[in-house]
Design a protein around this motif. Structure first.
Motif, PDB file in Angstrom:
ATOM      1  N   THR A   1     -14.950  16.813  79.122  1.00  0.00           N
ATOM      2  CA  THR A   1     -13.867  17.455  79.158  1.00  0.00           C
ATOM      3  C   THR A   1     -12.717  17.273  79.565  1.00  0.00           C
ATOM      4  O   THR A   1     -12.455  16.607  80.352  1.00  0.00           O
ATOM      5  CB  THR A   1     -14.271  19.049  80.083  1.00  0.00           C
ATOM      6  OG1 THR A   1     -15.338  19.378  79.539  1.00  0.00           O
ATOM      7  CG2 THR A   1     -13.174  19.807  79.961  1.00  0.00           C
ATOM      8  N   HIS A   2     -11.594  17.605  78.587  1.00  0.00           N
ATOM      9  CA  HIS A   2     -10.221  17.295  79.030  1.00  0.00           C
ATOM     10  C   HIS A   2      -9.239  18.048  78.052  1.00  0.00           C
ATOM     11  O   HIS A   2      -9.660  18.935  77.541  1.00  0.00           O
ATOM     12  CB  HIS A   2      -9.719  16.029  78.659  1.00  0.00           C
ATOM     13  CG  HIS A   2      -9.430  15.542  77.396  1.00  0.00           C
ATOM     14  ND1 HIS A   2      -8.541  14.915  76.814  1.00  0.00           N
ATOM     15  CD2 HIS A   2     -10.452  15.790  76.184  1.00  0.00           C
ATOM     16  CE1 HIS A   2      -8.254  14.835  75.463  1.00  0.00           C
ATOM     17  NE2 HIS A   2      -9.548  15.568  75.097  1.00  0.00           N
ATOM     18  N   GLU A   3      -8.088  18.308  78.878  1.00  0.00           N
ATOM     19  CA  GLU A   3      -7.085  19.297  78.093  1.00  0.00           C
ATOM     20  C   GLU A   3      -6.403  18.732  77.215  1.00  0.00           C
ATOM     21  O   GLU A   3      -5.793  17.528  77.337  1.00  0.00           O
ATOM     22  CB  GLU A   3      -6.255  19.878  79.307  1.00  0.00           C
ATOM     23  CG  GLU A   3      -6.886  20.500  80.443  1.00  0.00           C
ATOM     24  CD  GLU A   3      -7.760  21.856  79.955  1.00  0.00           C
ATOM     25  OE1 GLU A   3      -7.098  22.300  79.101  1.00  0.00           O
ATOM     26  OE2 GLU A   3      -9.066  21.914  80.363  1.00  0.00           O
ATOM     27  N   THR A   4      -5.938  19.402  76.002  1.00  0.00           N
ATOM     28  CA  THR A   4      -5.101  18.951  75.049  1.00  0.00           C
ATOM     29  C   THR A   4      -4.182  20.109  74.619  1.00  0.00           C
ATOM     30  O   THR A   4      -4.539  21.413  74.829  1.00  0.00           O
ATOM     31  CB  THR A   4      -5.816  18.336  73.764  1.00  0.00           C
ATOM     32  OG1 THR A   4      -6.660  19.264  73.352  1.00  0.00           O
ATOM     33  CG2 THR A   4      -6.887  17.160  74.136  1.00  0.00           C
ATOM     34  N   ASN A   5      -3.355  19.750  73.962  1.00  0.00           N
ATOM     35  CA  ASN A   5      -2.548  20.650  73.048  1.00  0.00           C
ATOM     36  C   ASN A   5      -2.090  21.854  73.407  1.00  0.00           C
ATOM     37  O   ASN A   5      -1.949  22.190  74.668  1.00  0.00           O
ATOM     38  CB  ASN A   5      -3.206  20.721  71.590  1.00  0.00           C
ATOM     39  CG  ASN A   5      -4.735  21.329  71.714  1.00  0.00           C
ATOM     40  OD1 ASN A   5      -4.728  22.580  72.043  1.00  0.00           O
ATOM     41  ND2 ASN A   5      -5.687  20.593  71.025  1.00  0.00           N
ATOM     42  N   HIS A   6      -1.921  22.898  72.723  1.00  0.00           N
ATOM     43  CA  HIS A   6      -1.390  24.171  73.201  1.00  0.00           C
ATOM     44  C   HIS A   6      -2.387  25.134  73.709  1.00  0.00           C
ATOM     45  O   HIS A   6      -2.052  26.032  74.230  1.00  0.00           O
ATOM     46  CB  HIS A   6      -0.396  24.818  72.154  1.00  0.00           C
ATOM     47  CG  HIS A   6      -1.247  24.892  70.795  1.00  0.00           C
ATOM     48  ND1 HIS A   6      -2.331  25.782  70.534  1.00  0.00           N
ATOM     49  CD2 HIS A   6      -1.270  24.350  69.575  1.00  0.00           C
ATOM     50  CE1 HIS A   6      -2.839  25.659  69.261  1.00  0.00           C
ATOM     51  NE2 HIS A   6      -2.275  24.916  68.760  1.00  0.00           N
ATOM     52  N   SER A   7      -3.542  25.006  73.502  1.00  0.00           N
ATOM     53  CA  SER A   7      -4.552  25.710  73.948  1.00  0.00           C
ATOM     54  C   SER A   7      -4.928  25.275  75.493  1.00  0.00           C
ATOM     55  O   SER A   7      -4.960  24.057  75.657  1.00  0.00           O
ATOM     56  CB  SER A   7      -5.770  26.112  72.868  1.00  0.00           C
ATOM     57  OG  SER A   7      -6.348  24.693  72.990  1.00  0.00           O
TER      58      SER A   7
ATOM     59  N   GLN B   1      -7.810  26.141  78.917  1.00  0.00           N
ATOM     60  CA  GLN B   1      -8.822  26.858  79.286  1.00  0.00           C
ATOM     61  C   GLN B   1      -8.783  26.988  80.833  1.00  0.00           C
ATOM     62  O   GLN B   1      -8.419  26.650  81.730  1.00  0.00           O
ATOM     63  CB  GLN B   1     -10.052  25.850  79.266  1.00  0.00           C
ATOM     64  CG  GLN B   1     -11.521  26.550  79.295  1.00  0.00           C
ATOM     65  CD  GLN B   1     -12.723  25.848  78.916  1.00  0.00           C
ATOM     66  OE1 GLN B   1     -12.536  24.826  78.316  1.00  0.00           O
ATOM     67  NE2 GLN B   1     -13.942  26.261  78.991  1.00  0.00           N
TER      68      GLN B   1
ATOM     69  N   MET C   1      -2.713  16.165  67.362  1.00  0.00           N
ATOM     70  CA  MET C   1      -3.659  17.023  67.860  1.00  0.00           C
ATOM     71  C   MET C   1      -5.141  16.536  68.167  1.00  0.00           C
ATOM     72  O   MET C   1      -6.247  17.080  68.416  1.00  0.00           O
ATOM     73  CB  MET C   1      -4.010  18.343  67.034  1.00  0.00           C
ATOM     74  CG  MET C   1      -2.730  19.097  66.744  1.00  0.00           C
ATOM     75  SD  MET C   1      -1.880  19.938  68.087  1.00  0.00           S
ATOM     76  CE  MET C   1      -3.024  21.236  68.440  1.00  0.00           C
TER      77      MET C   1
ATOM     78  N   THR D   1     -15.740  23.020  75.353  1.00  0.00           N
ATOM     79  CA  THR D   1     -15.309  21.848  76.071  1.00  0.00           C
ATOM     80  C   THR D   1     -14.595  20.976  74.985  1.00  0.00           C
ATOM     81  O   THR D   1     -15.155  20.535  73.915  1.00  0.00           O
ATOM     82  CB  THR D   1     -16.179  21.141  76.921  1.00  0.00           C
ATOM     83  OG1 THR D   1     -17.198  20.524  76.062  1.00  0.00           O
ATOM     84  CG2 THR D   1     -16.607  22.256  77.898  1.00  0.00           C
ATOM     85  N   ASP D   2     -13.655  20.276  75.298  1.00  0.00           N
ATOM     86  CA  ASP D   2     -12.733  19.355  74.270  1.00  0.00           C
ATOM     87  C   ASP D   2     -13.678  18.000  74.214  1.00  0.00           C
ATOM     88  O   ASP D   2     -14.125  17.537  75.211  1.00  0.00           O
ATOM     89  CB  ASP D   2     -11.416  19.037  74.937  1.00  0.00           C
ATOM     90  CG  ASP D   2     -10.409  20.218  74.705  1.00  0.00           C
ATOM     91  OD1 ASP D   2     -10.583  21.003  73.712  1.00  0.00           O
ATOM     92  OD2 ASP D   2      -9.444  20.065  75.415  1.00  0.00           O
TER      93      ASP D   2
END
Lengths: 282, 563
Positions: A3-9, A11, B202, B539-540
């Motif tokens: 898991t990692h955080e990206t872009n405009h969305s 969690q 993205m 999850t990404d």
């Protein structure tokens, strides 16, 4: 998967922020279309379109300024199974000889010339045998080949052709030597295409090629020979030439081609020591 | 190797879908206000299929009119309107929208993103395209009304000026053509910007540019090309409107304008447009062929490089549409050579597809059938393209049915086939249901037979001198039987498309449940549920190779070992 955080969305807990649904894009698009549609309908349509377009812009900006409107979508726990119907991985098998299509070793062109000379000597014997068997004279094939050099021959009899003529012998010898060397040179030039099978090339491919060329052109070069030649015997002579030439070539040994050399060396760029360095590493 | 009984993992019989009427308004609202890339992608594709049916109906009307000499099924003016609307619809409303349908739906899923880069711009782009189409077809209502086809454009899809100037085209037909396409053009520009931004900005962790799925690469290239080429078309359309309404003289030869300006502006859009349309078809084939051949795509870097090369070269070939206008020999020679040059990267692609199939364990499910036929037909289309790119032959065949046969070989034989293949491939992901393989096979075989009857034969009247765009012809020309055959082929294709439409609808309600990964595929979209949740990935994802699902399925021998 990690898991990692990206872009405009993003969690948060059990929910994911996503852009909120909005009607303003459709209002804006409709307004823009009506402005242009007014050109072919009525000015009032364009005015209505302008109102809608401005409304759409204002509504849109208010949704994203100062903060973008979003909705929280709850994450539904769903177990995803990644599976394959294939029980094993199939990869393309590349054999060690994969690049053998580009020969790393071949015979030198000079070997073809040597083979040509040897073959030329070898093919004399079946030619003479042909003369003995058919005309009881070893000079018959010599005179056929050298007939062009015998000036007084217009319509020679078989007996004249079967007898000895010095000038015909000299002309025939020159033609035979030149022909054998040239065919040998051709053979040597073709060898890189068939580096593994020099005897097949010399014994079958080259004789057939050469016989084809002679068959189609002899009527122009030497009409007397063309009228009297026995093509089966000619093929036998050529095969004798080819087999001997092939054997000679095999005994000459191979030389390395440039395929295994670095590109800079093949291009002729000065790079001393590179080739041996590479060899050392192997 | 055809395997019609190919077992589909997870596919089971499912009860029919049932909707309560109370939910319909809410459902409608959710679609109108959506900014979700998947819904917008579906809207684009539904819109494209709708206009495929409309444009197809127009094609059938044309073929009925030409089925025999001296037919009076359509009046000359209505024929011109139908002819124009068929071309305009198929290029701008079907061709240009299917691209963004597939791109919208698939790109975020394939690159592990939650949405497009600009979700609201995405919605605006679709609705501009939508209303542009509405405006174009609204033209049927004005003027003489539907029976006389109203003010529908009758200037052919290339709308050559100065024939579109007021002196030669009074009324509003050219205006509707220009205005509606300006609106859809704005939509195209917005969508192109979104696709490019999404692909570059993205991507999930590990998704380097050289790991992008080929569909994403090629869609991005096509979007860049669309962005570049739609602009001169829009400029030309504005110039035309200025001529018609504000007394400009851009194309008015009586007042010092030039007819050639329009030709250059139009074709500098028009020829790259072919590649804008066909590159996404390649993109679909790039995904389908490897999966159904069970081999990795052969020559990934070559596919990427050839796509970019096609885009660049295609910008320099527009004047091969203008060999007959009287350019210099040097000018002709330049455009002959530049056109031939496109053959190199396209040939590379064909070899890539063939090499991918070579030695593979091919499953001829419906998507693969369509993509296999595409490869063959695209090759044939390229061969007739070579004929037309040679200036002296072009002089003989210009404006003949040979030209129509050639470009339909690309637009139908390549593009439509890939679109059908793509829809069969991703329909399970979009709806959660499988399309019927039985109906799919009927669709394929009828369509491929109809296609070849129509467009193979159509070359012959072209060679015999039958001009394009004519309303009818005399019986003594020797074209009657050929046109009869061509029209019958067109009707067979229409029947096939109706079967396809029925399959889409019936399978949505009664199709087998697809499961997440019915084709045993490799790209990220197949790791989501079918249909995917609104957020795509809980999850990404993180990827380590070009085939992330392969890695997950085969951890003992992952792809990154080989890249």
């Amino acid at each position: 998967m990690e898991t990692h955080e990206t872009n405009h969305s993003s969690q948060h807990g059990g929910a994911i922020h996503l852009p909120a649904p909005t009607a303003w894009p459709i209002v804006l698009a409709f307004g823009a279309t009506l402005i242009l549609a007014g050109v072919v309908t009525s000015g009032y349509v364009s005015i209505l379109g302008a109102v809608l377009l401005i409304s759409g812009c204002v509504g849109w900006f208010r949704q994203v300024l100062p903060h973008e409107a979003h909705e929280d979508v709850p994450v539904e726990a769903e177990e995803i199974t990644i599976a394959s119907t294939r029980t094993h991985v199939t990869r393309i098998e590349i054999s060690d000889e994969h690049r053998a299509h580009l020969p790393v070793e071949t015979y030198p062109i000079l070997s073809g010339i040597k083979g040509g000379i040897a073959g030329g000597i070898a093919m004399i014997f079946p030619a003479m045998l042909y003369g003995l068997v058919t005309q009881h004279s070893i000079w018959y094939p010599v005179n056929l080949l050298g007939g062009a050099g015998v000036a007084h021959w217009t319509n020679p009899t078989t007996a004249e052709i079967a007898s000895f003529h010095l000038s015909a012998l000299i002309i025939a010898t020159i033609i035979h030597i030149l022909g054998s060397v040239l065919v040998g040179l051709l053979y040597g030039a073709m060898l890189p295409m068939f580096p593994r099978h020099p005897i097949v090339l010399g014994g079958i491919v080259a004789p057939l090629l050469w016989t084809g060329v002679m068959h189609s052109s002899l009527g122009v070069i030497n009409p007397a020979l063309d009228a009297r030649i026995s093509w089966p015997w000619f093929v036998v002579s050529q095969v004798a030439f080819g087999l001997v030439a092939g054997l000679v070539v095999v005994r000459q040994g191979k030389i390395k081609t440039g395929q295994s050399m670095p590109f800079v060396l093949r291009m002729g760029v000065e790079a001393s020591g590179m080739y041996s360095d590479k060899e050392d590493r192997h | 190797m055809a395997d019609s009984t190919y077992p589909i993992p997870g596919a089971v019989e499912a009860p029919s879908r049932r909707w309560s009427q109370a939910a319909v308004l809410e459902w409608l609202n959710s679609w109108v206000t959506t900014v979700d890339h998947k819904k917008l992608g579906i809207l684009y594709i539904v819109y494209a299929i709708f206009f495929l049916l409309v444009g197809g109906a127009e094609a059938i009307a044309i073929r009925i009119q030409l089925i025999q000499p001296n037919m009076h099924f359509l009046s000359p003016q209505v024929f011109n309107r139908i002819f124009t609307m068929h071309g305009t619809t198929m290029v701008f409303l079907f061709g240009m929208t299917y691209i963004f349908g597939f791109a919208n739906y698939l790109i975020p899923l394939m690159i592990g993103a939650r949405d497009m880069a600009f979700p609201r711009l995405n919605a605006l782009s679709f609705w501009l395209t939508f209303f542009g189409g509405i405006l174009l077809y609204y033209s049927f209502i004005g003027g003489g009304g539907l029976y006389g086809a109203g003010n529908a454009p009758d200037v052919m899809w290339w709308a050559y000026a100065p024939l579109t100037e007021r002196a030669f085209s009074p009324g509003h037909a050219p205006d509707y053509w220009a205005l509606s396409l300006i609106v859809t053009g704005f939509g195209t520009i917005g969508a192109s910007i979104n696709v490019i931004s999404t692909a570059f900005c993205m991507r999930c962790k590990g998704m380097t540019l050289m790991r992008l799925p080929l569909l994403v690469w090629v869609m991005t290239v096509a979007s860049g090309l669309a962005l570049i080429t739609i602009t001169p078309l829009t400029a030309a359309q504005v110039m035309l409107l200025i001529d018609r309404y504000l007394g400009g003289h851009f194309f008015d030869t009586q007042a010092g304008g030039s007819a050639m300006i329009w030709a250059h502006f139009f074709w500098i859009f028009g020829h790259p447009e072919v590649y804008v349309l066909v590159l996404p078809a390649f993109a679909i084939a790039n995904e389908v062929i490897p999966v159904f051949s069970r081999k990795a795509m052969f020559g990934y870097p070559a596919v990427v490089a050839s796509s970019v090369a096609i885009a660049f070269v295609s910008l320099g070939v527009w004047a091969h549409h203008m060999f007959t206008i009287g350019m210099t020999s040097v000018g002709n020679a330049f455009f002959v050579l530049s056109t031939e040059l496109v053959g190199i990267p396209t040939a590379i692609k064909i070899f890539n597809w063939l090499a991918t199939m070579w030695g593979g364990k091919i499953r001829f499910a419906t998507p693969m059938l369509f993509c296999t036929a595409f490869v063959i037909q695209f090759l044939l289309a390229g061969l007739t393209g070579i004929i037309l790119s040679i200036a002296p032959w072009n002089w003989q065949l210009h404006n003949s049915y040979f030209v129509i046969a050639h470009f339909h070989y690309i637009l139908v034989g390549a593009i439509a086939f890939c679109i059908f293949g793509g829809i069969y491939y991703w329909y399970p992901k979009v709806t959660g249901r499988m399309l019927s393989e039985k109906l799919g096979k009927w669709h394929f075989w009828l369509f491929v037979i109809g296609f070849h009857i129509t467009f193979d034969v159509m070359h012959i009247p072209g060679i015999l001198g039958m001009p394009r765009s004519i309303y009818t012809y005399e019986a003594d020309r020797g074209w009657g039987t050929l046109n009869m055959i061509v029209s019958i082929g067109g009707i067979i294709q229409a029947i096939a498309v109706l079967i396809f439409a029925w399959n889409l609808i019936s399978s949505y309600f009664k199709g087998k449940i697809a499961g997440n990964d019915p084709w045993d595929a490799w790209t990220l979209e197949w790791s989501t549920p079918s249909p995917p949740p609104v957020y795509n990935f809980a999850t990404d994802p993180v990827v380590t190779s070009r085939r992330p699902l392969w890695d997950l399925k085969h951890p003992d021998d992952p792809d990154w070992h080989y890249e």
